[in-house]
Motif scaffolding. Structure first.
Motif, short mmCIF file in Angstrom:
data_model
loop_
_atom_site.label_atom_id
_atom_site.label_comp_id
_atom_site.label_asym_id
_atom_site.label_seq_id
_atom_site.Cartn_x
_atom_site.Cartn_y
_atom_site.Cartn_z
N ASP A 114 -16.33 11.38 -4.97
CA ASP A 114 -15.19 11.05 -5.83
C ASP A 114 -15.58 9.92 -6.78
OD1 ASP A 114 -12.84 10.42 -7.07
OD2 ASP A 114 -11.66 10.16 -5.24
N GLU A 140 -3.07 4.33 1.79
CA GLU A 140 -3.80 3.18 1.29
C GLU A 140 -3.84 2.04 2.30
OE1 GLU A 140 -2.96 3.55 -3.52
OE2 GLU A 140 -1.92 2.02 -2.35
N SER A 199 -14.02 8.57 -9.04
CA SER A 199 -12.93 7.67 -9.41
C SER A 199 -12.93 6.40 -8.57
CB SER A 199 -11.58 8.37 -9.26
OG SER A 199 -11.24 8.55 -7.88
N PHE A 200 -13.71 6.39 -7.45
CA PHE A 200 -13.76 5.20 -6.61
C PHE A 200 -15.16 4.60 -6.63
CE2 PHE A 200 -14.63 2.86 -2.70
CZ PHE A 200 -13.58 1.96 -2.71
N THR A 235 -6.52 -6.95 -1.98
CA THR A 235 -7.07 -5.78 -2.67
C THR A 235 -6.50 -4.53 -2.05
OG1 THR A 235 -9.17 -6.96 -3.07
CG2 THR A 235 -9.19 -4.56 -3.32
N ARG A 236 -6.00 -3.64 -2.89
CA ARG A 236 -5.55 -2.33 -2.39
C ARG A 236 -6.71 -1.36 -2.40
NH1 ARG A 236 -0.38 0.49 -4.75
NH2 ARG A 236 -1.41 -0.02 -6.70
N PRO A 244 0.83 -1.21 0.00
CA PRO A 244 0.00 0.00 0.00
C PRO A 244 0.86 1.26 0.00
CG PRO A 244 0.02 -1.01 2.17
CD PRO A 244 0.73 -1.96 1.26
N VAL A 285 -12.57 0.43 -9.93
CA VAL A 285 -11.33 0.00 -9.27
C VAL A 285 -11.50 -1.47 -8.91
CG1 VAL A 285 -10.82 2.31 -8.37
CG2 VAL A 285 -12.07 0.68 -6.94
N PRO A 292 -7.80 2.43 -2.28
CA PRO A 292 -7.17 3.72 -2.54
C PRO A 292 -7.30 4.69 -1.37
CG PRO A 292 -8.52 3.04 -4.40
CD PRO A 292 -8.84 2.11 -3.28
N ALA A 293 -6.39 5.65 -1.34
CA ALA A 293 -6.35 6.62 -0.24
C ALA A 293 -7.63 7.43 -0.15
CB ALA A 293 -5.13 7.54 -0.41
N THR A 294 -8.25 7.73 -1.29
CA THR A 294 -9.48 8.53 -1.25
C THR A 294 -10.57 7.82 -0.45
OG1 THR A 294 -11.13 9.67 -2.60
CG2 THR A 294 -10.32 7.60 -3.46
#
Length: 392
Positions: free
Chosen positions: A97, A34, A99-100, A114-115, A30, A106, A117-119
């Motif tokens: 967001d 993350e 993007s997530f 599974t990673r 991570p 994702v 994301p920071a968001t």
């Protein structure tokens, strides 16, 4: 090359041209902010099946947004609450967001690592579980949370009758949870779209729920009068929850708008393509109505008052995603009353068998697996101990 780059590879169900394959993928540590989590169990939902069948263009190679995971490693700056071993559920929908969207744009949970994301970590979408239902029922946390959200919206209408359209996981969860949210006196009708679904419900009855087949004698007629054993809807408030696949929502909406009874409130649960409209509701952007509520906000929730082509006033609502409170409430409900929901997890398999099932489902519209009807597929992932590098 740093030592962290030597993490072991992990198994994943990867969408590739023509199907799903069980592949080894590199495990990346991570980054700051993350989390790296290990899936304990992941479910396959209706939108996942739509992606497998090419009915949605979501790009994530690894799908899956339902289930329980454990933290195995945290990037720099992640709060201490996410120490290794912590059981978590991931809220798949970020309110602000785009993007997530876990398992859609994702990579999702149908893999050993599974990673996140920071968001998603920063904005609280990873929810530690103080108490977890057993691993199999963990696949129902997110869909039950969505059902509880929908029932909360419909409860504002104080309905005396709830008509649920759709006999998959969402519809079956809804009829099991309805009285706890809407009151013990509410009448519940479950409208099935196939005889196979009706037969399954007959073998798994829910007390006080009447099962009907769409378009045949049991379905509530337009005027709310007698048909089969269905009592008239009268002048009391009626709620309809459209728990259909996205390509069936408009048909279910048409049926709901022709119901009798008094004031009608409709939850557009099943989703709609952008710009979807119904000739019964001229000028109404149904997808926009549904998405006005997202991830538990706003509070109070948004409703849209519309008038049908026949002049009937109807309240419409819906939602995208759930709030963290809904997830916590669903986990608590599954811990408190597991017997009510356990029969919905009809198939429990490992990764290799899950790949075969997913490929079979992608090839047609049938929901039969190993000779029995599929309601919820739970994919158990064998425990993989974190490597020393993951716990550093």
């Amino acid at each position: 090359m740093s030592a962290a780059e030597h993490l072991p590879a992990h198994q994943a169900l990867v969408r590739e041209a023509g199907g799903v394959r069980l592949r080894l993928r590199p495990t990346h540590p991570p980054a700051p902010g993350e989390l790296l989590v290990a899936t304990q169990v992941a479910g396959l939902c209706g939108t996942d099946i739509q992606m497998l069948r090419g009915l949605r263009d979501d790009p994530a190679p690894v799908i899956g947004h339902e289930g329980i995971a454990h933290v195995v490693a945290a990037g720099a700056g992640v709060p201490d609450a996410f120490r290794p071993g912590t059981p978590v559920v991931v809220n798949p929908t970020h309110r602000t967001d785009p993007s997530f969207l876990l398992g859609h744009n994702v990579d999702g949970l149908l893999q050993e690592r599974t990673r996140i994301p920071a968001t998603a970590v920063r904005d609280g979408l990873v929810v530690p579980l103080d108490r977890s239902p057993d691993a199999v029922l963990g696949t129902l946390i997110e869909p039950l949370a969505a059902v509880l959200y929908a029932l909360t919206l419909l409860a504002t209408a104080r309905p005396r009758t709830l008509v649920v359209y759709g006999d998959g996981t969402i519809g079956q969860l809804a009829v099991r949870a309805a009285r706890r949210r809407l009151g013990a006196g509410v009448r519940v009708l479950l409208v099935h779209h196939t005889p196979a679904g009706l037969e399954w419900s007959a073998r798994h009855p829910v007390p006080g729920v009447r099962s009907l087949l769409a378009g045949e004698q049991g379905e509530p007629p337009p005027g709310g009068g007698e048909r089969g054993e269905t009592a008239p809807l009268g002048g009391e408030p009626v709620a309809a929850l459209l728990a259909t696949p996205r390509d069936g929502t408009l048909d279910a909406l048409g049926s709901a708008l022709r119901l009798g009874g008094g004031e009608l409130t409709v939850d557009l649960f099943g989703g709609l393509p952008p710009g979807a409209a119904s000739p019964l509701l001229p000028g109404v952007d149904l997808a926009a109505v549904r998405s006005a509520n997202c991830a538990g906000e706003p509070v109070p929730a948004a409703f849209t008052q519309v008038t049908t082509a026949q002049g009937r006033r109807v309240r419409l609502t819906g939602h995208r995603g759930v709030g963290n409170g809904h997830l916590a409430e669903a986990a608590a409900e599954l811990c408190r009353d597991p017997a009510t929901y356990r029969d919905l997890v009809t198939h429990v398999v490992g990764l290799p068998e899950a790949a075969r099932i997913m490929n079979d489902l992608s090839a047609g519209r049938k929901r039969t697996v190993a000779g029995s009807r599929l309601i919820k597929l739970a994919v158990r992932l064998a425990p993989v101990p974190p490597s020393p590098l993951e716990t550093q």
